[in-house]
Design an enzyme around this catalytic site. Structure first.
Site, short mmCIF file in Angstrom:
data_model
loop_
_atom_site.label_atom_id
_atom_site.label_comp_id
_atom_site.label_asym_id
_atom_site.label_seq_id
_atom_site.Cartn_x
_atom_site.Cartn_y
_atom_site.Cartn_z
N GLU A 254 0.89 -1.18 0.00
CA GLU A 254 0.00 0.00 0.00
C GLU A 254 0.91 1.22 0.00
O GLU A 254 1.52 1.54 1.02
CB GLU A 254 -0.90 0.00 1.23
CG GLU A 254 -1.84 -1.20 1.31
CD GLU A 254 -2.93 -1.21 0.26
OE1 GLU A 254 -3.12 -0.15 -0.39
OE2 GLU A 254 -3.56 -2.24 0.06
N CYS A 288 -2.15 9.36 2.37
CA CYS A 288 -1.86 8.76 1.05
C CYS A 288 -2.98 9.03 0.07
O CYS A 288 -2.76 9.15 -1.13
CB CYS A 288 -1.65 7.27 1.20
SG CYS A 288 -3.05 6.43 1.98
P1 NAD Z 1 8.28 5.10 4.70
O1 NAD Z 1 8.26 4.35 3.42
O2 NAD Z 1 9.37 6.03 4.99
O3 NAD Z 1 8.23 4.08 5.94
C1 NAD Z 1 7.23 3.09 6.04
C2 NAD Z 1 7.76 1.93 6.86
O4 NAD Z 1 8.80 1.30 6.13
C3 NAD Z 1 8.35 2.30 8.20
O5 NAD Z 1 7.88 1.40 9.17
C4 NAD Z 1 9.85 2.08 8.01
O6 NAD Z 1 10.47 1.70 9.20
C5 NAD Z 1 9.81 0.92 7.04
N1 NAD Z 1 11.04 0.67 6.26
C6 NAD Z 1 11.98 1.53 5.85
N2 NAD Z 1 12.96 0.87 5.15
C7 NAD Z 1 12.59 -0.43 5.12
C8 NAD Z 1 13.16 -1.61 4.56
N3 NAD Z 1 14.30 -1.60 3.88
N4 NAD Z 1 12.51 -2.78 4.74
C9 NAD Z 1 11.35 -2.83 5.42
N5 NAD Z 1 10.76 -1.75 5.97
C10 NAD Z 1 11.38 -0.57 5.82
O7 NAD Z 1 6.85 5.85 4.75
P2 NAD Z 1 6.33 6.94 5.79
O8 NAD Z 1 7.05 8.22 5.57
O9 NAD Z 1 6.27 6.35 7.16
O10 NAD Z 1 4.82 7.09 5.29
C11 NAD Z 1 4.46 7.92 4.23
C12 NAD Z 1 4.26 7.14 2.95
O11 NAD Z 1 3.33 6.07 3.17
C13 NAD Z 1 3.64 8.01 1.87
O12 NAD Z 1 4.24 7.69 0.63
C14 NAD Z 1 2.18 7.57 1.88
O13 NAD Z 1 1.49 7.82 0.68
C15 NAD Z 1 2.29 6.13 2.20
N6 NAD Z 1 1.05 5.60 2.77
C16 NAD Z 1 0.29 4.77 2.01
C17 NAD Z 1 -0.92 4.29 2.51
C18 NAD Z 1 -1.77 3.36 1.70
O14 NAD Z 1 -2.64 2.70 2.27
N7 NAD Z 1 -1.58 3.28 0.39
C19 NAD Z 1 -1.34 4.68 3.79
C20 NAD Z 1 -0.53 5.53 4.53
C21 NAD Z 1 0.67 5.99 4.02
#
Ligand code: NAD
Length: 479
Positions: A254, A288
């Site tokens: 997502e 998002c």
């Molecule tokens: P992010 O991608 O920076 O982090 C998300 C998660 O990924 C965190 O828990 C982080 O610790 C983890 N992560 C980082 N590197 C990783 C790796 N190598 N392996 C596994 N996990 C790893 O996102 P964010 O800044 O926390 O959130 C914002 C983003 O999330 C925006 O792009 C937003 O659109 C998206 N989002 C999408 C939805 C949806 O349902 N489509 C909902 C909410 C947020």
């Protein structure tokens, strides 16, 4: 969990116990409103992650035999405890990630619904009987839990994502290892303490805190992880998808969005304009499914811009505990810089700021822009702040074409009284979700939530998660 001091000390939750990182190292979690220290959290390692996976795997053999009535009772108990600990959860949403109380309440109510809906799922893990060409053969499919589910969640809606994904995984008989955002670890640890209090067996839900880029691969690439559900940015989603492909681990992604809204000349502006504001400014645009592109038919363009600007200039930016406050602080220095860069780049290339554009502390004023062109970063990239662009269109066809001119495909919306056009849009927009005469921001526990292209793979929600987090097995009986 040691949380009774002003600055909290947060530990992992592994195998039913609160434990420090194996190195005893911690990292700082800052309150985004003023960058003050909110918590020191265990800085997980690959070793910590492997311990959590081992705990979840060991718990699975017993947990998969639990009865639907047990899992249902535990989940309903989780909802009861959430209600009893509502103030604690709301305080965490406000102070850990800067949620205005309005958004924190919304998230709390949604989270409760997610857990209750998951309780209903326990009795719905069903296969089917299948006609057989073989004489005397009774044929059926049964659904079985997969095993260990890795849940990885973002900072912006930690309670909604944690409740939905953890509860759905547990409802269908899986155990869970959860890596929450390094900016929102406390919320998931509070949820872990609630899950434990509700009676779930030890090891069924484990939380490891730390930096995802350091310890994420130890989770997603672990041979004993059977499913990965990731919510976050598209770049990290791509990385996880590659790891999962190598290991043949199923996954749901997502990811980000650049969701469009069309406003046609026959739209009811009295309704469309307030909903437009809601669809981008909630939680300061850190959603998002926020609408960061508005395509407005020329006959109502000027009026729409005028009314949208009027509402935007009044969007609440006060105390986070004031129910009128909408605009949240932007979560981190890196994200603030991104929002600033998007606005500066657009202005430098000729865009007009209709209202907003300035900062008050760590909060960006709600910002409307016109005159945005394809050369500007804000046109196609996700800003993740309270910033949106309004574009004039000469026809519905032009609006549809522009709305589809994106690599993302998460949510979408159209405001019109023309049902044929509305349905044409719903059928032809390249997004996973479409709302007619409603804002792009909408979610319910049982709907297929998700997007296409850069916005992700797969859907979540009770039915979608049940299908994704279980395996179909074909069984026959020769009678
Ligand atoms: P992010 O991608 O920076 O982090 C998300 C998660 O990924 C965190 O828990 C982080 O610790 C983890 N992560 C980082 N590197 C990783 C790796 N190598 N392996 C596994 N996990 C790893 O996102 P964010 O800044 O926390 O959130 C914002 C983003 O999330 C925006 O792009 C937003 O659109 C998206 N989002 C999408 C939805 C949806 O349902 N489509 C909902 C909410 C947020």
């Amino acid at each position: 969990m040691k949380t009774n001091t002003a600055v909290k000390t947060l530990q992992h939750f592994i195998g039913g116990e609160w434990v420090d990182a194996e190195t005893n190292a911690t990292f700082e979690v800052l309150n985004p409103l003023d960058d003050s220290l909110y918590a020191n959290a265990a800085k997980g390692t690959g070793g910590d992650m492997r311990k959590a996976v081992a705990a979840a795997k060991s718990a699975f053999s017993g947990y998969r035999e639990t009865l639907p009535k047990d899992r249902e009772r535990w989940l309903l108990r989780v909802a009861e405890i959430m209600e009893a600990r509502k103030a604690e959860l709301l305080d965490c949403l406000i102070d850990e990630i800067g949620s205005p109380i309005q958004k924190a309440m919304f998230e709390f109510e949604k989270g409760l619904t997610m857990v209750r809906a998951a309780a209903g799922l326990c009795r719905n893990v069903r296969g089917e009987t299948i006609p057989s060409d073989a004489p005397g053969k009774f044929s059926m499919s049964i659904r079985e839990p997969l095993g260990v589910v890795a849940v990885i969640t973002p900072f912006n809606v930690p309670l909604i994502k944690t409740t939905r994904l953890v509860a759905n995984a547990l409802a269908v008989g899986n155990t869970v290892v959860h890596l929450p955002s390094e900016m929102a670890p406390h919320l998931s640890l509070l949820f872990a303490s609630i899950v434990a209090e509700a009676g779930f067996p030890e090891g069924t839900y484990n939380v490891v805190t730390g930096y995802g880029h350091e310890i994420g691969d130890a989770l997603t690439g672990h041979k004993d992880v059977d499913f990965v559900t990731f919510t976050g940015s598209s770049v990290i989603g791509q990385h996880i998808n590659e790891i999962c492909a190598r290991n043949k681990t199923r996954n749901t992604l997502e990811l980000g969005g650049k969701s469009p809204t069309l406003v046609m000349a026959d739209a009811d502006l009295d309704k469309a304009v307030p909903l437009a504001a809601r669809s981008i400014f909630m939680f300061g645009g850190q959603a998002c499914i926020g609408s960061s592109r508005f395509y407005v038919e020329r006959p109502v363009y000027d009026e729409f811009v005028k009314r949208f600007a009027m509402i935007t200039s009044k969007v609440g930016m006060g105390d986070l505990r004031d129910p009128n406050t909408v605009i949240a602080p932007i979560i981190s220095q890196r994200q603030r810089q991104r929002v600033k860069d998007h606005i500066a780049d657009a202005v430098a290339k000729g865009a007009t700021i209709v209202t907003g554009g300035e900062w008050e502390g760590n909060r960006c004023q709600p910002t409307l822009m016109t005159g945005v062109t394809e050369e500007m970063t804000v046109c196609k990239s996700e800003t993740f702040g309270p910033v949106t662009s309004i574009y004039p269109i000469d026809s519905y066809e032009e609006g549809l074409e522009k709305a589809n001119d994106t690599d993302y495909g998460l949510s979408s919306a159209i405001f019109t009284k023309n049902i044929d056009r509305a349905f044409h849009f719903a059928r032809n927009i390249g997004a996973g979700m479409c709302h007619i005469n409603g804002p792009t921001i909408h979610d319910e526990a049982h709907v297929p939530f998700g997007g296409n292209g850069e916005s992700g793979v797969g859907r979540e929600g009770t039915d979608a998660d049940m299908e994704a987090m279980t395996e179909l097995k074909w069984v026959t009986i020769q009678l």
